[in-house]
Design a protein around this motif. Structure first.
Motif, short mmCIF file in Angstrom:
data_model
loop_
_atom_site.label_atom_id
_atom_site.label_comp_id
_atom_site.label_asym_id
_atom_site.label_seq_id
_atom_site.Cartn_x
_atom_site.Cartn_y
_atom_site.Cartn_z
N PHE A 15 0.83 -1.20 0.00
CA PHE A 15 0.00 0.00 0.00
C PHE A 15 0.87 1.25 0.00
O PHE A 15 0.61 2.21 -0.74
CB PHE A 15 -0.94 -0.01 1.21
N ALA A 16 1.91 1.25 0.83
CA ALA A 16 2.81 2.40 0.90
C ALA A 16 3.52 2.61 -0.44
O ALA A 16 3.65 3.75 -0.91
CB ALA A 16 3.83 2.20 2.02
N ALA A 17 3.96 1.54 -1.06
CA ALA A 17 4.65 1.65 -2.34
C ALA A 17 3.72 2.19 -3.43
O ALA A 17 4.11 3.05 -4.23
CB ALA A 17 5.20 0.29 -2.76
N MET A 18 2.49 1.71 -3.45
CA MET A 18 1.53 2.18 -4.45
C MET A 18 1.19 3.66 -4.23
O MET A 18 1.07 4.42 -5.18
CB MET A 18 0.24 1.34 -4.40
N SER A 19 1.03 4.04 -2.98
CA SER A 19 0.72 5.44 -2.67
C SER A 19 1.87 6.34 -3.09
O SER A 19 1.66 7.41 -3.67
CB SER A 19 0.46 5.61 -1.17
N PHE A 20 3.09 5.91 -2.79
CA PHE A 20 4.27 6.70 -3.16
C PHE A 20 4.36 6.85 -4.67
O PHE A 20 4.61 7.95 -5.18
CB PHE A 20 5.53 6.02 -2.62
N ALA A 21 4.13 5.76 -5.41
CA ALA A 21 4.19 5.81 -6.87
C ALA A 21 3.11 6.74 -7.43
O ALA A 21 3.36 7.50 -8.37
CB ALA A 21 4.03 4.41 -7.44
N ALA A 22 1.93 6.69 -6.86
CA ALA A 22 0.83 7.54 -7.33
C ALA A 22 1.14 9.02 -7.10
O ALA A 22 0.89 9.86 -7.97
CB ALA A 22 -0.47 7.16 -6.65
N ALA A 24 4.14 10.37 -6.81
CA ALA A 24 5.23 10.75 -7.70
C ALA A 24 4.72 10.97 -9.12
O ALA A 24 5.12 11.92 -9.80
CB ALA A 24 6.31 9.67 -7.69
N GLN A 25 3.83 10.11 -9.59
CA GLN A 25 3.28 10.25 -10.94
C GLN A 25 2.45 11.52 -11.05
O GLN A 25 2.49 12.23 -12.06
CB GLN A 25 2.44 9.04 -11.28
N MET A 29 3.03 14.65 -13.61
CA MET A 29 2.00 15.15 -14.53
C MET A 29 1.77 16.65 -14.33
O MET A 29 1.53 17.37 -15.30
CB MET A 29 0.69 14.38 -14.34
N ASP A 30 1.85 17.11 -13.08
CA ASP A 30 1.69 18.54 -12.82
C ASP A 30 2.78 19.34 -13.51
O ASP A 30 2.52 20.39 -14.10
CB ASP A 30 1.72 18.82 -11.31
N LYS A 31 4.01 18.85 -13.47
CA LYS A 31 5.11 19.54 -14.13
C LYS A 31 4.88 19.58 -15.64
O LYS A 31 5.11 20.60 -16.28
CB LYS A 31 6.43 18.85 -13.82
N LYS A 32 4.41 18.46 -16.21
CA LYS A 32 4.15 18.42 -17.65
C LYS A 32 3.05 19.40 -18.02
O LYS A 32 3.13 20.08 -19.04
CB LYS A 32 3.76 17.01 -18.08
N MET A 33 2.01 19.46 -17.19
CA MET A 33 0.90 20.36 -17.48
C MET A 33 1.36 21.82 -17.42
O MET A 33 0.94 22.64 -18.23
CB MET A 33 -0.26 20.13 -16.50
N ASP A 34 2.23 22.14 -16.45
CA ASP A 34 2.76 23.50 -16.35
C ASP A 34 3.54 23.86 -17.60
O ASP A 34 3.40 24.96 -18.15
CB ASP A 34 3.64 23.66 -15.11
#
Length: 68
Positions: A15-22, A24-25, A29-34
């Protein structure tokens, strides 16, 4: 460590690994949108300048056509 504890630790780690990956992703995406917004703003500014320049040319061409 019992089997139940091992299973609980593994589930929590997944659960922690999935949350961390989400997270980070999402940040990625925020950087790409900016970046995309900045590019779009630049393109919009260039298009406005081209339109203003183009409108002047069209008006002068119309005046030339009227004289003929």
């Amino acid at each position: 460590m019992t089997m139940k504890q091992l299973f609980a630790v593994l589930v929590a780690a997944m659960f922690a690994a999935m949350s961390f990956a989400a997270v980070a992703q999402d940040k990625k995406m925020d950087k790409k949108m900016d970046k995309m917004e900045k590019k779009m703003d630049k393109k919009d500014g260039k298009k406005k300048m081209e339109k203003k320049k183009g409108e002047g040319k069209k008006k002068s061409e119309g005046k030339k056509g009227e004289g003929k």
